[in-house]
Design an enzyme around this catalytic site. Structure first.
Site, PDB file in Angstrom:
ATOM      1  N   TYR A   1      11.592  -4.112  21.222  1.00 43.49           N
ATOM      2  CA  TYR A   1      12.540  -5.155  21.629  1.00 43.49           C
ATOM      3  C   TYR A   1      12.843  -5.068  23.125  1.00 43.49           C
ATOM      4  O   TYR A   1      12.767  -6.077  23.846  1.00 43.49           O
ATOM      5  CB  TYR A   1      13.852  -5.051  20.842  1.00 43.49           C
ATOM      6  CG  TYR A   1      14.906  -5.927  21.483  1.00 43.49           C
ATOM      7  CD1 TYR A   1      14.913  -7.304  21.261  1.00 43.49           C
ATOM      8  CD2 TYR A   1      15.826  -5.404  22.381  1.00 43.49           C
ATOM      9  CE1 TYR A   1      15.813  -8.122  21.906  1.00 43.49           C
ATOM     10  CE2 TYR A   1      16.729  -6.215  23.026  1.00 43.49           C
ATOM     11  CZ  TYR A   1      16.722  -7.581  22.781  1.00 43.49           C
ATOM     12  OH  TYR A   1      17.613  -8.386  23.442  1.00 43.49           O
TER      13      TYR A   1
ATOM     14  N   GLU B   1      19.904  -4.513  29.001  1.00 38.16           N
ATOM     15  CA  GLU B   1      19.346  -4.582  27.655  1.00 38.16           C
ATOM     16  C   GLU B   1      19.657  -3.328  26.854  1.00 38.16           C
ATOM     17  O   GLU B   1      19.946  -3.399  25.654  1.00 38.16           O
ATOM     18  CB  GLU B   1      17.839  -4.828  27.711  1.00 38.16           C
ATOM     19  CG  GLU B   1      17.468  -6.235  28.126  1.00 38.16           C
ATOM     20  CD  GLU B   1      18.009  -7.294  27.176  1.00 38.16           C
ATOM     21  OE1 GLU B   1      18.172  -7.001  25.971  1.00 38.16           O
ATOM     22  OE2 GLU B   1      18.286  -8.413  27.637  1.00 38.16           O
TER      23      GLU B   1
ATOM     24  N   CYS C   1      26.772 -27.387  17.289  1.00 36.95           N
ATOM     25  CA  CYS C   1      25.421 -26.850  17.413  1.00 36.95           C
ATOM     26  C   CYS C   1      24.415 -27.937  17.765  1.00 36.95           C
ATOM     27  O   CYS C   1      24.388 -29.000  17.120  1.00 36.95           O
ATOM     28  CB  CYS C   1      25.001 -26.189  16.105  1.00 36.95           C
ATOM     29  SG  CYS C   1      23.354 -25.427  16.183  1.00 36.95           S
TER      30      CYS C   1
ATOM     31  N   CYS D   1      18.878 -28.565  11.276  1.00 37.43           N
ATOM     32  CA  CYS D   1      19.018 -27.218  10.710  1.00 37.43           C
ATOM     33  C   CYS D   1      18.746 -27.245   9.211  1.00 37.43           C
ATOM     34  O   CYS D   1      19.445 -27.918   8.445  1.00 37.43           O
ATOM     35  CB  CYS D   1      20.417 -26.684  10.988  1.00 37.43           C
ATOM     36  SG  CYS D   1      20.772 -25.087  10.214  1.00 37.43           S
TER      37      CYS D   1
ATOM     38  N   ASP E   1      16.337 -10.410  18.531  1.00 33.44           N
ATOM     39  CA  ASP E   1      17.513  -9.591  18.270  1.00 33.44           C
ATOM     40  C   ASP E   1      18.271 -10.180  17.082  1.00 33.44           C
ATOM     41  O   ASP E   1      17.807 -11.115  16.421  1.00 33.44           O
ATOM     42  CB  ASP E   1      18.392  -9.475  19.515  1.00 33.44           C
ATOM     43  CG  ASP E   1      19.185 -10.743  19.813  1.00 33.44           C
ATOM     44  OD1 ASP E   1      18.854 -11.819  19.257  1.00 33.44           O
ATOM     45  OD2 ASP E   1      20.150 -10.673  20.597  1.00 33.44           O
TER      46      ASP E   1
ATOM     47  N   CYS F   1      29.054 -25.266  13.310  1.00 37.60           N
ATOM     48  CA  CYS F   1      27.946 -26.203  13.126  1.00 37.60           C
ATOM     49  C   CYS F   1      28.193 -27.536  13.832  1.00 37.60           C
ATOM     50  O   CYS F   1      27.246 -28.188  14.278  1.00 37.60           O
ATOM     51  CB  CYS F   1      27.694 -26.427  11.638  1.00 37.60           C
ATOM     52  SG  CYS F   1      27.141 -24.935  10.764  1.00 37.60           S
TER      53      CYS F   1
END
Length: 299
Positions: free
Chosen positions: A125, A42, A208, A214, A143, A205
């Site tokens: 985070y 991370e 997706c 969306c 994030d 897209c």
């Protein structure tokens, strides 16, 4: 008329199966991962792509498979093995965190977010990410990739604001599944969707799983109407100057004379300012005789 926001349950039912089929095989996600390995990943992944992190992470974990192993090494070794990941202060912070885990937590990475945030260099985070991905806790992990997916799929905007807002954190929390384990997978699934499909410059897209719900796509994919996004400059910056100095020290097995260190950059005032900052931050250690080295390395 703005399209209705998709319900959280609908998003879960679409994204989680997609992730199960398309997730990348990354060592810090495998069942045998250690909490320490997750913490290292991370920190390394902050502002750095997976392709650059992977070999450095593997090298670190072979050298220092536990926090105590890194804590017992010199901080300069951490900086040296950081390689060209950039922002080498992260290496110092990881070393300091390893020392704190060894000395204050019996060598065991803590699982609670509040305790994780007490480790040097671990902010909101990173603490949430380690709690979720190392320990399967229900934590809000936000994030850049998560923010972009939420902005498009839920709020209908092309890109999130330049800085994280409270509203974004509240939205991310509201979208978490109630079950701890499912929430942890949801976090990484949304991150993966943003990294692989819902990218900033060229979203795919058609591939997706959220294409049919969306809000941004249903609104006709309106262009970003906020301030232009500019990449970070590199040429001629303090970051480039500092990077050259640290790289010279990283490549040397002996302390480096000040003249050699200063020779890596032509602009005197900038060079001296950067060297002073590196010393003040603990990334460079001055020695007698005008020599310099990475912190804590044997002369």
């Amino acid at each position: 008329m703005r399209p209705a926001r998709p319900a959280a349950g609908v998003l879960h039912d679409l994204v989680l199966p997609w992730y199960a089929a398309h997730q990348r095989d990354l060592p810090w996600r495998r069942p045998d991962r250690s909490p320490w390995g997750v913490l290292v990943s991370e920190v390394m992944l902050q502002q750095t792509p997976v392709s650059r992190v992977l070999p450095v992470w593997q090298r670190w974990m072979s050298l220092w498979p536990t926090p105590s192993a890194l804590a017992d090494a010199a901080a300069g070794e951490a900086v040296r093995e950081w390689g060209r990941l950039g922002y080498p202060r992260r290496a110092l912070r990881l070393h300091a965190a390893a020392v704190a885990v060894r000395d204050d937590h019996g060598g065991v990475v803590p699982a609670e977010e509040a305790v994780l945030r007490t480790l040097p260099g671990v902010g909101d985070y990173t603490a949430a990410a380690v709690a979720a991905f190392a320990f399967g806790r229900r934590a809000t992990v936000v994030d850049t990739n998560v923010r972009r997916v939420h902005a498009r799929a839920v709020t209908g905007t092309a890109l999130p604001a330049p800085s994280l807002s409270r509203a974004e954190v509240e939205l991310a929390t509201a979208l978490l599944p109630e079950d701890d384990a499912r929430a942890a997978v949801w976090n990484v699934a949304v991150m993966e969707l943003g990294a692989l499909v819902c990218t900033a410059r060229a979203p795919r897209c058609g591939d997706c799983p959220l294409a049919t719900v969306c809000a941004w796509r249903l609104a006709g994919s309106p262009a970003h109407d906020g301030p232009p996004r500019r990449g970070q400059a590199w040429q001629g910056t303090d970051r480039q100057c500092r990077g050259r100095m640290v790289q010279l020290l990283r490549d040397s097995t002996e302390p480096v004379p000040g003249d050699a260190l200063r020779a890596v950059w032509p602009e005197e005032a900038q060079r001296d300012r950067c060297l002073d900052a590196l010393v003040a931050e603990g990334l460079v250690e001055p020695l007698d005789g005008g020599l310099f080295r990475l912190p804590g390395l044997a002369s």
